[in-house]
Design a protein around this motif. Structure first.
Motif, PDB file in Angstrom:
ATOM      1  N   ASN A 195      -3.145  10.240   6.870  1.00  0.00           N
ATOM      2  CA  ASN A 195      -2.906   9.024   6.441  1.00  0.00           C
ATOM      3  C   ASN A 195      -4.374   8.079   6.266  1.00  0.00           C
ATOM      4  O   ASN A 195      -4.321   7.093   5.654  1.00  0.00           O
ATOM      5  CB  ASN A 195      -1.823   8.090   7.029  1.00  0.00           C
ATOM      6  CG  ASN A 195      -0.408   8.663   7.045  1.00  0.00           C
ATOM      7  OD1 ASN A 195       0.051   9.045   6.073  1.00  0.00           O
ATOM      8  ND2 ASN A 195       0.206   8.971   8.323  1.00  0.00           N
ATOM      9  N   GLU A 212      -0.465   4.306  -0.673  1.00  0.00           N
ATOM     10  CA  GLU A 212       0.080   2.901  -0.518  1.00  0.00           C
ATOM     11  C   GLU A 212       0.866   2.797   0.586  1.00  0.00           C
ATOM     12  O   GLU A 212       0.968   1.851   1.393  1.00  0.00           O
ATOM     13  CB  GLU A 212       0.836   2.502  -1.801  1.00  0.00           C
ATOM     14  CG  GLU A 212      -0.048   2.346  -2.811  1.00  0.00           C
ATOM     15  CD  GLU A 212       0.749   1.956  -4.279  1.00  0.00           C
ATOM     16  OE1 GLU A 212       2.010   1.542  -4.006  1.00  0.00           O
ATOM     17  OE2 GLU A 212       0.410   2.318  -5.328  1.00  0.00           O
ATOM     18  N   GLU A 213       1.401   3.813   1.288  1.00  0.00           N
ATOM     19  CA  GLU A 213       2.395   3.749   2.490  1.00  0.00           C
ATOM     20  C   GLU A 213       2.127   5.092   3.038  1.00  0.00           C
ATOM     21  O   GLU A 213       1.551   6.075   2.621  1.00  0.00           O
ATOM     22  CB  GLU A 213       3.567   3.446   1.887  1.00  0.00           C
ATOM     23  CG  GLU A 213       4.381   4.425   1.013  1.00  0.00           C
ATOM     24  CD  GLU A 213       5.687   4.015   0.535  1.00  0.00           C
ATOM     25  OE1 GLU A 213       6.788   4.941   0.791  1.00  0.00           O
ATOM     26  OE2 GLU A 213       5.850   2.905   0.334  1.00  0.00           O
ATOM     27  N   GLU A 214       2.754   5.314   4.383  1.00  0.00           N
ATOM     28  CA  GLU A 214       2.544   6.325   4.999  1.00  0.00           C
ATOM     29  C   GLU A 214       2.998   7.734   4.240  1.00  0.00           C
ATOM     30  O   GLU A 214       3.998   7.732   3.685  1.00  0.00           O
ATOM     31  CB  GLU A 214       3.294   6.493   6.523  1.00  0.00           C
ATOM     32  CG  GLU A 214       3.096   7.411   7.586  1.00  0.00           C
ATOM     33  CD  GLU A 214       3.684   7.004   8.640  1.00  0.00           C
ATOM     34  OE1 GLU A 214       3.761   8.012   9.506  1.00  0.00           O
ATOM     35  OE2 GLU A 214       4.658   5.984   8.943  1.00  0.00           O
ATOM     36  N   TYR A 218       2.127  12.300  -2.981  1.00  0.00           N
ATOM     37  CA  TYR A 218       2.904  12.327  -1.465  1.00  0.00           C
ATOM     38  C   TYR A 218       3.270  13.768  -1.344  1.00  0.00           C
ATOM     39  O   TYR A 218       3.438  14.673  -1.927  1.00  0.00           O
ATOM     40  CB  TYR A 218       4.141  11.269  -1.256  1.00  0.00           C
ATOM     41  CG  TYR A 218       3.578  10.029  -1.257  1.00  0.00           C
ATOM     42  CD1 TYR A 218       3.268   9.423   0.094  1.00  0.00           C
ATOM     43  CD2 TYR A 218       3.356   9.153  -2.579  1.00  0.00           C
ATOM     44  CE1 TYR A 218       2.742   8.144   0.186  1.00  0.00           C
ATOM     45  CE2 TYR A 218       3.324   7.957  -2.213  1.00  0.00           C
ATOM     46  CZ  TYR A 218       2.619   7.298  -1.099  1.00  0.00           C
ATOM     47  OH  TYR A 218       2.422   6.209  -1.006  1.00  0.00           O
ATOM     48  N   ARG A 227      11.028   7.249   3.154  1.00  0.00           N
ATOM     49  CA  ARG A 227      10.181   6.094   2.469  1.00  0.00           C
ATOM     50  C   ARG A 227      10.509   5.025   3.380  1.00  0.00           C
ATOM     51  O   ARG A 227      11.478   4.262   2.998  1.00  0.00           O
ATOM     52  CB  ARG A 227      10.489   6.037   0.810  1.00  0.00           C
ATOM     53  CG  ARG A 227      10.255   7.250   0.353  1.00  0.00           C
ATOM     54  CD  ARG A 227      10.389   7.207  -1.083  1.00  0.00           C
ATOM     55  NE  ARG A 227      10.362   8.156  -1.755  1.00  0.00           N
ATOM     56  CZ  ARG A 227      10.489   8.226  -3.201  1.00  0.00           C
ATOM     57  NH1 ARG A 227      10.863   7.255  -3.813  1.00  0.00           N
ATOM     58  NH2 ARG A 227      10.242   9.581  -3.669  1.00  0.00           N
ATOM     59  N   PRO A 228       9.854   4.924   4.323  1.00  0.00           N
ATOM     60  CA  PRO A 228       8.872   5.522   5.138  1.00  0.00           C
ATOM     61  C   PRO A 228       9.620   6.590   5.814  1.00  0.00           C
ATOM     62  O   PRO A 228      10.614   6.592   6.017  1.00  0.00           O
ATOM     63  CB  PRO A 228       8.173   4.459   5.902  1.00  0.00           C
ATOM     64  CG  PRO A 228       8.913   3.372   6.220  1.00  0.00           C
ATOM     65  CD  PRO A 228      10.039   3.198   5.027  1.00  0.00           C
TER      66      PRO A 228
END
Length: 163
Positions: free
Chosen positions: A55, A61-63, A114, A158-159
């Motif tokens: 990460n 943008e996110e984990e 991802y 997500r997440p």
């Protein structure tokens, strides 16, 4: 008279059906199962070590994804498909290898940039060496079965959901 016989037959069939339903053999848990507490400690170790590094350096943008869900009925179909396709190819002792993967940062992929996981069928195949004697053969253990497509597109958290 016929009605009484039919009722007796229906009653008999109901009893027999109940008997066979109650005699189903109990399925024992496989040896490789782990309890929830141990599973949670494995996930925590991943998050603290690998997850933190991923990460930090991926700049997403996110984990990143770290847990994936697959429909059980679809997995059963995939396993049945592997069994059907592997047998004529000469594979025995079938298994599934799980690979980590990542989607390219391209919008044509379901989750660009991802992580994902995908499943690849494996098996043992006896391949004969150039010889006239059937004894002279080689067993390939847990070889990926490249003739059978891999399995992907589960649903990623997500997440991600903590265990």
């Amino acid at each position: 008279m016929k009605t009484k016989s039919i009722k007796k037959l229906v009653f008999f069939l109901a009893i027999v059906t109940f008997f066979f339903q109650s005699c189903k053999e109990k399925i024992e848990a496989p040896k490789q199962t782990i309890d929830y507490k141990y599973a949670n400690s494995l996930e925590d170790e991943f998050i603290k070590t690998r997850g933190a590094i991923i990460n930090k350096y991926l700049n997403l943008e996110e984990e990143d994804r770290r847990e994936f869900w697959f429909d059980l009925e679809e997995l059963k179909k995939y396993i049945a498909y592997i069994e059907q396709e592997a047998k004529p190819l000469g594979y025995e002792n079938l298994g599934i290898r799980i690979y980590n993967g990542a989607y390219p940062k391209d919008e044509k992929y379901p989750d660009p940039g991802y992580s994902t996981v995908f499943l690849v069928p494996t098996g043992n195949k006896i391949r004969s060496k150039a010889s006239f004697l059937p004894i002279n053969s080689t067993v390939i253990i847990n070889d990926n079965i490249q003739e059978i497509p891999a399995y992907n597109y589960g649903h990623a958290g997500r997440p991600p959901k903590d265990l």
